[in-house]
Scaffold this active site. Sequence first.
Site, short mmCIF file in Angstrom:
data_model
loop_
_atom_site.label_atom_id
_atom_site.label_comp_id
_atom_site.label_asym_id
_atom_site.label_seq_id
_atom_site.Cartn_x
_atom_site.Cartn_y
_atom_site.Cartn_z
N SER A 107 7.56 10.49 -10.24
CA SER A 107 6.26 9.90 -10.56
C SER A 107 6.38 8.37 -10.71
CB SER A 107 5.71 10.59 -11.81
OG SER A 107 4.36 10.33 -11.96
N ASP A 147 -1.78 17.37 -5.95
CA ASP A 147 -1.34 16.17 -6.67
C ASP A 147 -2.14 14.99 -6.12
OD1 ASP A 147 0.02 14.04 -7.77
OD2 ASP A 147 1.97 14.54 -6.94
N HIS A 199 1.55 18.24 -9.65
CA HIS A 199 2.25 17.08 -10.18
C HIS A 199 2.92 17.40 -11.52
CE1 HIS A 199 3.11 12.78 -10.20
NE2 HIS A 199 3.04 12.89 -11.51
#
Length: 412
Positions: free
Chosen positions: A192, A352, A382
């Site tokens: 991320s 995501d 995610h």
Amino acid sequence: MRLGNIILFVALCSFTAYYIYEPIPEEIEERWKLMLTNSFFRGLSHLADFSELVGLTDYMGVMYVITLAEKVVPLSDEHVKVTEEKFDGVEVVVYQPKQRGGDTELRRAVIYLHGGGWCLGSSRMSPYDLLARKMVTDLNAVVLSVEYRLAPAHHFPVPYEDVYCVVKHFLQKGVLAQYSVDPGRIAVSGDSAGGNLAAAVSQQLQKDPGQQVQFKAQALLYPVLQALDLNTPSYQQNQDMPILPRTLMVRFWSEYFTSDKALFRAMMANTHNNPESSSLLKFVNWSAFLPETYHRKYNYSAPAVVQGVAGQAVGIDGPSQSFADPRASPLLVPDTALRSLPKAYILTCEYDVLRDDGIMYVTRLRAAGVEVTHEHYDTGFHGALMFTVWPTDFLIGRRMTDNYVEWLKENL
Ligand SMILES: *[C@@H]1O[C@H](CO)[C@@H](O)[C@H](O)[C@H]1NC(C)=O
Ligand SMILES: *[C@@H]1O[C@H](CO)[C@@H](O)[C@H](O)[C@H]1NC(C)=O
């Protein structure tokens, strides 16, 4: 039970069910567990909004509970020696394989950058601690888990610069020798926002004229890669998806640069671009860089560009303009700046908002001649890599971890 109690009970149950239930796509595994897990995140987010509204603490101050809830003290064990050190003033948790007698073989190394939208997270959270130990034992690698400083207390470029300091410090020949690390087998990786930092420092390192040791690989796990277009098809398709709804991602982006809410509002409306940043929109043109299957259902329209004076009127000036800096948005560089990057592993998830950031980077790196392994999870969401610890453990998180470490084993 009196009727009043029954009514209250039924009302509470339906409220709870209503709160927990979300229209999550059928093909996502362990849907109910995900709904339950996400109801915690949503509940916390509502509390954070409320707390900010009444002036108690800022939003991220409340959300930081997520980090605290999973904090551990990383300790040495039978196989792994753990030390907490400072590299050029930046905190790093160092995981090393315990030396076997007479073993002088040089080892691989992974510099790992945790996720959390540059505002949350810590290398001392149990999922990251477990991941680091797995990499040490499966790869016989030294793992540095970097405790970079976080926004909003430390806006861009502080988190980025902390990471770059650690990279520069570690990649000195003398330091590598001290940890018995092979200078030809070092990777940078992160999930991320950590994937964002990993991509950004990879670009910076290869531009650094005096730099001798380079990365062999970069592994980006559902990375954030651009802040120019926050309405890509994946942002549209997954705007309400757990664990990262669009509103939260936009909050992370805006808080990375400024606490001025004007940037958040402009980014929500996708009207934050100015004439300067708009010249870079060609690097994130999803109609050009996404395979047709991903953009077929959507009609491309470039984000609106707000002219100078109007831009200033909504406060998108000064530090807020950093969103177009490639150290924050690594997709915003020309092909020539991508050519000599190390081989890449890029993980993306269908559900995501950041899916298209990752896929566009795959397309652009390949076009520039970089070797890329793209692992796309059709039922992925995610943050799944963070869910490896009971009771919020998901099978898909386990699979992602295994495949990712396997790639490192073969490519580092
Ligand atoms: C995006 O790409 C399409 C073709 O794929 C092109 O028609 C359009 O002009 C491009 N827009 C920008 C802003 O680069
Ligand atoms: C895209 O454009 C076509 C043709 O103009 C239109 O029929 C379609 O509804 C549009 N799709 C979306 C998602 O806006």
